[in-house]
Motif scaffolding. Sequence first.
Motif, PDB file in Angstrom:
ATOM      1  N   MET A 165       0.824  -1.201   0.000  1.00  0.00           N
ATOM      2  CA  MET A 165       0.000   0.000   0.000  1.00  0.00           C
ATOM      3  C   MET A 165       0.862   1.256   0.000  1.00  0.00           C
ATOM      4  O   MET A 165       0.595   2.214  -0.748  1.00  0.00           O
ATOM      5  N   MET A 166       1.899   1.260   0.825  1.00  0.00           N
ATOM      6  CA  MET A 166       2.783   2.425   0.859  1.00  0.00           C
ATOM      7  C   MET A 166       3.544   2.574  -0.461  1.00  0.00           C
ATOM      8  O   MET A 166       3.789   3.693  -0.926  1.00  0.00           O
ATOM      9  N   GLY A 167       3.910   1.439  -1.070  1.00  0.00           N
ATOM     10  CA  GLY A 167       4.551   1.493  -2.377  1.00  0.00           C
ATOM     11  C   GLY A 167       3.630   2.072  -3.434  1.00  0.00           C
ATOM     12  O   GLY A 167       4.054   2.861  -4.288  1.00  0.00           O
ATOM     13  N   ALA A 168       2.338   1.692  -3.386  1.00  0.00           N
ATOM     14  CA  ALA A 168       1.362   2.231  -4.337  1.00  0.00           C
ATOM     15  C   ALA A 168       1.216   3.743  -4.167  1.00  0.00           C
ATOM     16  O   ALA A 168       1.155   4.499  -5.150  1.00  0.00           O
ATOM     17  N   LEU A 169       1.178   4.200  -2.909  1.00  0.00           N
ATOM     18  CA  LEU A 169       1.109   5.637  -2.657  1.00  0.00           C
ATOM     19  C   LEU A 169       2.357   6.341  -3.199  1.00  0.00           C
ATOM     20  O   LEU A 169       2.273   7.441  -3.764  1.00  0.00           O
ATOM     21  N   ASN A 170       3.486   5.707  -3.047  1.00  0.00           N
ATOM     22  CA  ASN A 170       4.748   6.320  -3.444  1.00  0.00           C
ATOM     23  C   ASN A 170       4.919   6.395  -4.961  1.00  0.00           C
ATOM     24  O   ASN A 170       5.767   7.146  -5.447  1.00  0.00           O
ATOM     25  N   THR A 171       4.142   5.611  -5.701  1.00  0.00           N
ATOM     26  CA  THR A 171       4.277   5.628  -7.166  1.00  0.00           C
ATOM     27  C   THR A 171       3.413   6.690  -7.835  1.00  0.00           C
ATOM     28  O   THR A 171       3.595   6.965  -9.023  1.00  0.00           O
ATOM     29  N   ILE A 172       2.479   7.286  -7.086  1.00  0.00           N
ATOM     30  CA  ILE A 172       1.571   8.245  -7.711  1.00  0.00           C
ATOM     31  C   ILE A 172       2.328   9.424  -8.316  1.00  0.00           C
ATOM     32  O   ILE A 172       2.054   9.841  -9.449  1.00  0.00           O
ATOM     33  N   LEU A 190      10.956   1.441  -0.517  1.00  0.00           N
ATOM     34  CA  LEU A 190      10.067   2.426  -1.137  1.00  0.00           C
ATOM     35  C   LEU A 190      10.830   3.307  -2.123  1.00  0.00           C
ATOM     36  O   LEU A 190      10.301   3.674  -3.176  1.00  0.00           O
ATOM     37  N   ILE A 191      12.063   3.645  -1.788  1.00  0.00           N
ATOM     38  CA  ILE A 191      12.883   4.443  -2.705  1.00  0.00           C
ATOM     39  C   ILE A 191      13.197   3.640  -3.964  1.00  0.00           C
ATOM     40  O   ILE A 191      13.240   4.176  -5.082  1.00  0.00           O
ATOM     41  N   LEU A 192      13.404   2.328  -3.803  1.00  0.00           N
ATOM     42  CA  LEU A 192      13.629   1.469  -4.969  1.00  0.00           C
ATOM     43  C   LEU A 192      12.399   1.459  -5.873  1.00  0.00           C
ATOM     44  O   LEU A 192      12.521   1.569  -7.104  1.00  0.00           O
ATOM     45  N   ILE A 193      11.219   1.352  -5.265  1.00  0.00           N
ATOM     46  CA  ILE A 193       9.978   1.411  -6.046  1.00  0.00           C
ATOM     47  C   ILE A 193       9.856   2.758  -6.742  1.00  0.00           C
ATOM     48  O   ILE A 193       9.448   2.845  -7.906  1.00  0.00           O
ATOM     49  N   LEU A 194      10.239   3.815  -6.021  1.00  0.00           N
ATOM     50  CA  LEU A 194      10.201   5.156  -6.594  1.00  0.00           C
ATOM     51  C   LEU A 194      11.133   5.281  -7.795  1.00  0.00           C
ATOM     52  O   LEU A 194      10.853   6.003  -8.749  1.00  0.00           O
TER      53      LEU A 194
END
Length: 219
Positions: free
Chosen positions: A30-37, A155-159
């Motif tokens: 969920m936090m990863g999804a928020l971070n991709t917006i 999360l930074i990696l996802i970003l």
Amino acid sequence: MEIITGKVNREFKGDIQKRSPSKDFFLILMMGALNTITPISIDMYLPAFPRIASDLNTDIKKVALSVSTYFLGFSLGQILYGPLLDRFGRKRPLYIGLFFYLLATIGCAMAQSIEMLWVIRFFQALSGCVAAVAAMAMVLDFFPPDRSARIISLLILILGVSPLLAPTIGSFIIAVSSWRFVFVTLAIVGTVVLICIAFFLPEGHQPEINFSKNWLAFS
């Protein structure tokens, strides 16, 4: 205040111990999804620049300024949402911010001039910025300090991966449809994230009633 803080910390530690690995994975997802917006909002429409310039009777340089207005809104949003997420909890600012993000994203899809696109992109960033700020804040809400650094790195990696995929998706969309549908797709993604937050994401930080008084005293 210390007694209340201690109680909150004990409840927080107990909640960590009760959570299963699958719940932890879902929270990270969920936090990863928020971070991709933010990265997909910036990068997904980049391949559509020539189409936008042609449709709005302008040149690509002026279309590129819509990226600058987005970064301006994003920068101001980071200053705005930090205190709001502490004062009102995590979910209420997320609801409001993402709701206006959806309105602005639909507005981008309906823009009839490049100047209108500049303005709406600013408000899209200003409202959507809440997702990135909340995602980082919730790491400390849901995970202990010894794990938070690893979660933030993830999360930074996802970003970092999102900007690689977003232009590819945008290219596919404009190959089969109008550039306006790129923003429709962003609105759909934002709607799905908002629904997941409403029904599945717990409140990580309770509103602080005395936050404004403490902030004024600190100032």
